[in-house]
Design a protein around this motif. Structure first.
Motif, PDB file in Angstrom:
ATOM      1  N   PHE A  35      -5.335   0.745   8.561  1.00 19.91           N
ATOM      2  CA  PHE A  35      -4.465   1.777   8.436  1.00 19.91           C
ATOM      3  C   PHE A  35      -3.250   1.601   9.294  1.00 19.91           C
ATOM      4  O   PHE A  35      -2.028   1.924   8.834  1.00 19.91           O
ATOM      5  CB  PHE A  35      -5.273   3.255   9.028  1.00 19.91           C
ATOM      6  CG  PHE A  35      -4.176   4.406   8.927  1.00 19.91           C
ATOM      7  CD1 PHE A  35      -3.684   4.808   8.076  1.00 19.91           C
ATOM      8  CD2 PHE A  35      -3.999   4.816  10.375  1.00 19.91           C
ATOM      9  CE1 PHE A  35      -2.735   6.025   7.960  1.00 19.91           C
ATOM     10  CE2 PHE A  35      -3.104   5.973  10.361  1.00 19.91           C
ATOM     11  CZ  PHE A  35      -2.378   6.526   9.424  1.00 19.91           C
ATOM     12  N   PHE A  36      -3.576   1.236  10.757  1.00 18.96           N
ATOM     13  CA  PHE A  36      -2.697   1.016  11.599  1.00 18.96           C
ATOM     14  C   PHE A  36      -1.474  -0.229  11.297  1.00 18.96           C
ATOM     15  O   PHE A  36      -0.517  -0.238  11.437  1.00 18.96           O
ATOM     16  CB  PHE A  36      -3.042   0.739  13.103  1.00 18.96           C
ATOM     17  CG  PHE A  36      -3.494   2.113  13.568  1.00 18.96           C
ATOM     18  CD1 PHE A  36      -2.609   3.187  14.008  1.00 18.96           C
ATOM     19  CD2 PHE A  36      -4.821   2.484  13.975  1.00 18.96           C
ATOM     20  CE1 PHE A  36      -2.831   4.260  14.564  1.00 18.96           C
ATOM     21  CE2 PHE A  36      -5.089   3.619  14.670  1.00 18.96           C
ATOM     22  CZ  PHE A  36      -4.157   4.529  14.915  1.00 18.96           C
ATOM     23  N   LEU A  38      -0.749  -1.000   7.950  1.00 17.23           N
ATOM     24  CA  LEU A  38       0.086  -0.577   7.054  1.00 17.23           C
ATOM     25  C   LEU A  38       1.006   0.243   7.772  1.00 17.23           C
ATOM     26  O   LEU A  38       2.125   0.250   7.155  1.00 17.23           O
ATOM     27  CB  LEU A  38      -0.844   0.342   6.288  1.00 17.23           C
ATOM     28  CG  LEU A  38      -1.613  -0.534   5.200  1.00 17.23           C
ATOM     29  CD1 LEU A  38      -2.530   0.101   4.206  1.00 17.23           C
ATOM     30  CD2 LEU A  38      -0.954  -1.526   4.217  1.00 17.23           C
ATOM     31  N   ILE A  39       0.484   1.140   8.455  1.00 20.41           N
ATOM     32  CA  ILE A  39       1.777   2.090   9.173  1.00 20.41           C
ATOM     33  C   ILE A  39       2.739   1.137   9.824  1.00 20.41           C
ATOM     34  O   ILE A  39       3.854   1.491   9.724  1.00 20.41           O
ATOM     35  CB  ILE A  39       0.943   3.120  10.250  1.00 20.41           C
ATOM     36  CG1 ILE A  39       0.438   3.927   9.508  1.00 20.41           C
ATOM     37  CG2 ILE A  39       2.286   3.854  11.022  1.00 20.41           C
ATOM     38  CD1 ILE A  39       1.126   4.785   8.638  1.00 20.41           C
ATOM     39  N   LEU A  40       2.404   0.128  10.780  1.00 23.59           N
ATOM     40  CA  LEU A  40       3.281  -0.668  11.261  1.00 23.59           C
ATOM     41  C   LEU A  40       4.245  -1.276  10.582  1.00 23.59           C
ATOM     42  O   LEU A  40       5.453  -1.315  10.500  1.00 23.59           O
ATOM     43  CB  LEU A  40       2.465  -1.907  12.099  1.00 23.59           C
ATOM     44  CG  LEU A  40       3.364  -2.761  12.966  1.00 23.59           C
ATOM     45  CD1 LEU A  40       4.109  -2.283  14.097  1.00 23.59           C
ATOM     46  CD2 LEU A  40       2.520  -3.912  13.352  1.00 23.59           C
ATOM     47  N   GLY A  42       4.973  -0.560   7.458  1.00 21.95           N
ATOM     48  CA  GLY A  42       5.731   0.736   6.696  1.00 21.95           C
ATOM     49  C   GLY A  42       7.010   0.936   7.691  1.00 21.95           C
ATOM     50  O   GLY A  42       8.035   1.349   7.044  1.00 21.95           O
ATOM     51  N   ILE A  43       6.746   1.056   8.857  1.00 20.02           N
ATOM     52  CA  ILE A  43       7.963   1.249   9.670  1.00 20.02           C
ATOM     53  C   ILE A  43       8.867   0.112  10.149  1.00 20.02           C
ATOM     54  O   ILE A  43      10.097   0.137  10.044  1.00 20.02           O
ATOM     55  CB  ILE A  43       7.255   1.988  11.097  1.00 20.02           C
ATOM     56  CG1 ILE A  43       6.625   3.413  10.916  1.00 20.02           C
ATOM     57  CG2 ILE A  43       8.377   2.221  12.171  1.00 20.02           C
ATOM     58  CD1 ILE A  43       5.682   3.806  12.114  1.00 20.02           C
TER      59      ILE A  43
END
Length: 68
Positions: A35-36, A38-40, A42-43
């Motif tokens: 999850f982290f 993917l968030i990284l 994504g940003i």
């Protein structure tokens, strides 16, 4: 993202010597780390593409060509 059902045998093989609680903990940690990541991306993904000189349209076209 990958097929979770298809990767279940790999997970069970890699955690075969763990008990039920340790296996559950490994699964939860894997989900949290994924999850982290993917968030990284994504940003930071847009900034990374810009730094490499790749337009978003070019990236989409390349992804469309590679996708089966």
């Amino acid at each position: 993202m990958l097929d979770p059902v298809g990767h279940l045998p790999l997970f069970l093989g890699a955690t075969g010597d763990l008990g039920p609680w340790a296996r559950r903990r490994a699964a939860v940690l894997a989900v949290v780390f994924a999850f982290f990541i993917l968030i990284l991306f994504g940003i930071a993904g847009q900034f990374l593409l810009h730094a490499m000189g790749i337009s978003r349209l070019s990236f989409q076209i390349a992804g469309g060509i590679i996708r089966p």
